[in-house]
Structures are given as structure tokens and as C-alpha cells.
Design an enzyme around this catalytic site. Sequence first.
Site, PDB file in Angstrom:
ATOM      1  N   ARG A  49       0.785  -1.210  -0.058  1.00  0.00           N
ATOM      2  CA  ARG A  49      -0.039  -0.028   0.066  1.00  0.00           C
ATOM      3  C   ARG A  49       0.793   1.211   0.038  1.00  0.00           C
ATOM      4  O   ARG A  49       0.526   2.182   0.796  1.00  0.00           O
ATOM      5  CB  ARG A  49      -0.910   0.051   1.231  1.00  0.00           C
ATOM      6  CG  ARG A  49      -1.855  -1.048   1.280  1.00  0.00           C
ATOM      7  CD  ARG A  49      -2.767  -1.361   0.014  1.00  0.00           C
ATOM      8  NE  ARG A  49      -3.586  -2.509  -0.048  1.00  0.00           N
ATOM      9  CZ  ARG A  49      -3.221  -3.692  -0.583  1.00  0.00           C
ATOM     10  NH1 ARG A  49      -2.066  -3.656  -1.224  1.00  0.00           N
ATOM     11  NH2 ARG A  49      -3.837  -4.659  -0.609  1.00  0.00           N
ATOM     12  N   SER A  68     -10.870  -0.672   3.334  1.00  0.00           N
ATOM     13  CA  SER A  68     -10.039  -0.952   4.683  1.00  0.00           C
ATOM     14  C   SER A  68      -9.363   0.328   5.290  1.00  0.00           C
ATOM     15  O   SER A  68      -8.469   1.107   4.298  1.00  0.00           O
ATOM     16  CB  SER A  68      -9.124  -2.035   4.196  1.00  0.00           C
ATOM     17  OG  SER A  68      -9.493  -3.108   3.755  1.00  0.00           O
ATOM     18  N   GLU A 123      -4.567   3.691   6.301  1.00  0.00           N
ATOM     19  CA  GLU A 123      -4.279   3.699   4.715  1.00  0.00           C
ATOM     20  C   GLU A 123      -5.051   4.933   4.158  1.00  0.00           C
ATOM     21  O   GLU A 123      -4.276   5.509   3.307  1.00  0.00           O
ATOM     22  CB  GLU A 123      -5.381   2.471   3.857  1.00  0.00           C
ATOM     23  CG  GLU A 123      -4.608   1.318   4.208  1.00  0.00           C
ATOM     24  CD  GLU A 123      -5.079   0.362   3.382  1.00  0.00           C
ATOM     25  OE1 GLU A 123      -5.668   0.560   2.297  1.00  0.00           O
ATOM     26  OE2 GLU A 123      -4.933  -1.015   3.568  1.00  0.00           O
TER      27      GLU A 123
END
Length: 351
Positions: A164, A247, A347
Site C-alpha cells: 500500500r 480498509s 491507509e
Amino acid sequence: MIVEHNVPLQPHNSFGIVARAHALVRIANEADVAALLAHPRWHAAPKFVLGGGSNIVLTGDVKSLVLKIEIMGRRLVEETPRAWIVEVGAGETWHDTVRWTLDQGYLGLENMALIPGTVGGAPVQNIGAYGVELQDRFESLDAIDLDTGRSFTLDAAQCAFGYRDSVFKHVAAGGPNDFGLAGRALITRVRLRLPRPWKPVLGYLDLERKMAEAGNHAPGARQIFDWICAIRTAKLPDWRVLGNAGSFFKNPTVTPEQCADIIARDPKIVHYPMADGSIKLAAGWLIDACGWKGKTMGNAGVYEKQALVLVNRGGRSHPATGGEVMTLAKAIQTSVYERFGIRLEPEPVVV
């Protein structure tokens, strides 16, 4: 080039948070960027690049000039015995692009079905799901340097993909080998390398269950696509119905020794060995173990079916604020750290 003023951003972020852009310009092609950077008022103004708004938390109005990316188009640029090379405009929706590639017979993106956002945002986050990350299907991208106006192309190595993570999430610190591009690069087009011959990626428990239920242990790409859509729909809320940013926390990685210590205290912890010897822990399990699933703070809450997802309980009429979302996120981080000694990293980009 038309600059719009006082533009509502609630329709342009998947959390449905109310905020406004002081000024916004829609970027439909490279010429729009050139005109913007040549403009006497806007060329030096701080800028914020906005794609699908699926990975941001707005904590107030955006004072920077918002560049809304709307560069469209999909095409096959090369076909070899080893791969299909597909070029996609940065403004195209990711999921629609996955569906389009399958419709054309270009296979390999099916595991990343139903990931929200645009194609231009995919390299920034190095999106991934069910055993496949963007870096596994990436050829190159085109971008424009918002400081100089120069166009450039990056390959996978130059994008510095990580979990990520990418060069687009880091700010250059001024060192001779520093290549951080956060806030500086506007991605215009992405080229995807879809390998031939196609091989399915099936090493996830949810997919193994689908194969067992269907009695199909050699599924094709379209079947995997349908299964992934069904799995994600059952687990994750549709942001158009219940605002969210997917998420919210990265799955943390720990050493085998750290993992063994946690297992000694919590034997049921969900964990996955990684190729580099580290252990990835399921952030959703950690959050659930701390009792957060289904809890709310103000109009922000933790999704009752998946603790990794924070949601907007107030809907579009009385939405959660960015402050409420981040207060909830920080409370979760604190409780996970106090119980497990692990710091969860969000995130989404907080704006």
C-alpha cells in the site's frame, strides 16, 4: 480550462463527508494541465489531485486548488505471446476497467474486482486484493510534474511499490537520490501488463471455500471475478449506501518473535507468513479483539461485518465529520497498541 469556485466535495469522496473546494478545475487531458500551469494566477498555487475520492478523509474545506482527474480512455497498445499491454486513462473507474479487460479477453485483474477508486489512484496506493497487487500487473505510467510542467514516464522500479505504498506517497527530502513525488505528480495514464498464458491466483481461504462450494477447482477468470465480487459484497459495505473508505488500516507486519509472543497470549490471532520472513497480522482481527466491531463515536462507526472498515453512520443528510472519523481511528489505534503493542497505520490520506 474552467475553474469552479466553492464546489461541494461530498459527492466526490466515498466517506460522504461534507466539505468544499475553494477552487476546482476538471482535468480531461494533458492540455488542461498545460493551460493550468501557464495561468498567471494558478500556476504557483498549492494543488490537490483528486481521483475517485475513495482513499481520503476530509477534515475541512480544501484550500488548495483541487485538480479533479477526468482523463478517460482504454485501449490495447501491444499484444505479445507473453502479455497484453493495456493503457487506461487515469480518470477511468478501476472496477469498470477490470470488467472491461475481461470482456476483451485480457485476463489477470479479476482478483482486484470491486476495489473502489480510479485507475490513476491505483499506483499511488499500490492497490491489491486476494493475492494480487497492482505492481504484479504494472507496466508503466505517464505523469506530469506540477512544479515544472514536464511529462515523464515511470516503470515499476521507479514507482518504488511497497505494501500500500509508492513513490507518490512520499515527499522528497532534498537528498541526491530522493525521488518522492507526493503532491508533485499528476498521473495521466497507466499501462497494465496482463501476463500470458493466464494463471489463476487462488491461494486465499475465501476462494478455496468458493471452489469447494461450487465443486469447481479449476475456475476461469470470469468465475473468479464473480466470486470476488460476491465475497467483497458480503463482507464490505457499498460506499454509495454506507459511506466508507474501504480498509482503513494497513495490516501490520511483525517479526516471527513478536508474532510468537502475541500467539502465546492470543492463540487465535490471524497471521500470514511473508516471503521476506516477516509475519503479516490481520488488522481487522486485532480491532475486533479489542471490542470495536459495531461501535460508534458520533456519526462515525466500525462496520459490524468487518472491523477493518470505518463507516459514516449519519448518511448523506447527517454525515460523520472528518474529525469524528479520525477521533474514532485514533481511539482504535490506542486500544490496539495498549493490548498488542502494535501501532496501526491508516491507509487513507487525511486532508
